[in-house]
Design a protein around this motif. Structure first.
Motif, mmCIF file in Angstrom:
data_model
loop_
_atom_site.group_PDB
_atom_site.id
_atom_site.type_symbol
_atom_site.label_atom_id
_atom_site.label_comp_id
_atom_site.label_asym_id
_atom_site.label_seq_id
_atom_site.Cartn_x
_atom_site.Cartn_y
_atom_site.Cartn_z
ATOM 1 N N MET A 1 0.840 -1.191 0.000
ATOM 2 C CA MET A 1 0.000 0.000 0.000
ATOM 3 C C MET A 1 0.878 1.245 0.000
ATOM 4 N N LEU A 2 0.524 2.209 -0.807
ATOM 5 C CA LEU A 2 1.218 3.496 -0.849
ATOM 6 C C LEU A 2 0.299 4.557 -0.289
ATOM 7 N N LEU A 3 0.771 5.310 0.706
ATOM 8 C CA LEU A 3 -0.017 6.358 1.342
ATOM 9 C C LEU A 3 0.778 7.660 1.317
ATOM 10 N N ILE A 4 0.166 8.715 0.757
ATOM 11 C CA ILE A 4 0.779 10.050 0.746
ATOM 12 C C ILE A 4 -0.145 10.988 1.508
ATOM 13 N N PRO A 5 0.169 11.301 2.745
ATOM 14 C CA PRO A 5 -0.720 12.191 3.519
ATOM 15 C C PRO A 5 -0.637 13.624 2.999
ATOM 16 N N GLU A 6 -1.768 14.333 3.088
ATOM 17 C CA GLU A 6 -1.850 15.740 2.690
ATOM 18 C C GLU A 6 -1.267 15.960 1.303
#
Length: 272
Positions: A1-6
């Motif tokens: 999973m790839l998560l980029i906050p904001e």
């Protein structure tokens, strides 16, 4: 999973995922588009002016917010008024003709791009850091592209800095709205103020505005005499001159100015 906050606009683009084991390797591309508020239209200018109409033209924003721009909103303001009013709500092109203008009147125009937050944003208003609630005088009205606030029978205490807060799962955005300065002149002071020679002149003027306005007094467009006493606070200004003489007769002007505008008022004083 790839998560980029904001995430922001610079995070848009092509992302590649690669799976590899002893049996081989497989890759796939994923294109990501980040939606954000579009930039302002550029180079607004008149291209034709008639007695009762004007044709405006502008360039598209450099930043489209990640979606094709399909509509513009045009607002107008007469030079004698403080607030803009919506003139055109649906304009799919970068030019428009506005009719029914007053001959000889001076107008200001501005063009904006409506922005619809997805998912739908919760809208809240704040005044001077405190949440605003609906009352019999204060009311809110929201559309998919605009948020409105109206204050009936406004009072001096209604002056201040209003902030519009938009919030959805994607984040929160705040826009501050400054209030033009205003001077609450007593109706009695709008008449000629007559005082006897040797007595003191005392003028008290409530003020409002955000940011807090700078205040300047003058007499007949010249600097006040050295003995004049001026007091300035965030809510009022006062002028006191002791032992008035006939030479002190004239027009006393107070001017309030901040980044949102300028307001002046005067009191005519006659020394008997």
């Amino acid at each position: 999973m790839l998560l980029i906050p904001e995430s922001s606009r610079i995070d848009a683009g092509k992302y590649e995922i690669t799976l590899e084991n002893s049996a081989g390797k497989k890759s796939a591309d994923i294109y990501v588009r980040v939606l954000d508020s579009p930039g302002p239209p550029l180079n607004l200018k008149p291209v034709k002016i008639d007695k009762e109409s004007i044709t405006l033209q502008w360039d598209s924003p450099l930043i489209d917010g990640g979606a094709k721009i399909t509509n513009y909103i045009i607002e107008k303001r007469e030079s004698t008024r403080k607030a803009f009013a919506t003139a055109i709500t649906k304009c799919p092109t970068t030019s428009v003709t506005i009719d029914d203008l007053g001959e000889g009147c001076e107008y200001y125009f501005r063009v904006s791009v409506p922005y619809v937050a997805r998912p739908k944003a919760a809208v809240n208003w704040v005044k001077d850091g405190q949440p605003l609630k609906r009352t019999t005088r204060v009311n809110f009205n929201n559309t998919p592209t605009k948020a409105y606030i109206s204050v009936k029978e406004s009072k001096l205490s209604d002056g201040g800095q209003y902030t519009l807060l938009l919030k959805n799962p994607g984040g929160e955005k705040a826009t501050q709205i400054n209030v033009e300065p205003d001077l609450d002149i007593d109706p009695e002071l709008r008449k000629i103020v007559s005082i006897k020679a040797g007595t003191s002149l005392r003028l008290f003027i409530p003020i409002k505005g955000r940011p807090s306005p700078t205040i300047k007094w003058d007499k007949d467009e010249e600097t006040l005499k050295e003995t004049a006493q001026v007091e300035i606070t965030s809510s009022y200004t006062s002028l006191v001159i002791d032992k008035m003489s006939r030479n002190d007769s004239g027009k006393y002007t107070v001017t309030a100015q901040n980044s949102s505008g300028t307001k002046s008022a005067f009191v005519v004083v006659r020394v008997l």
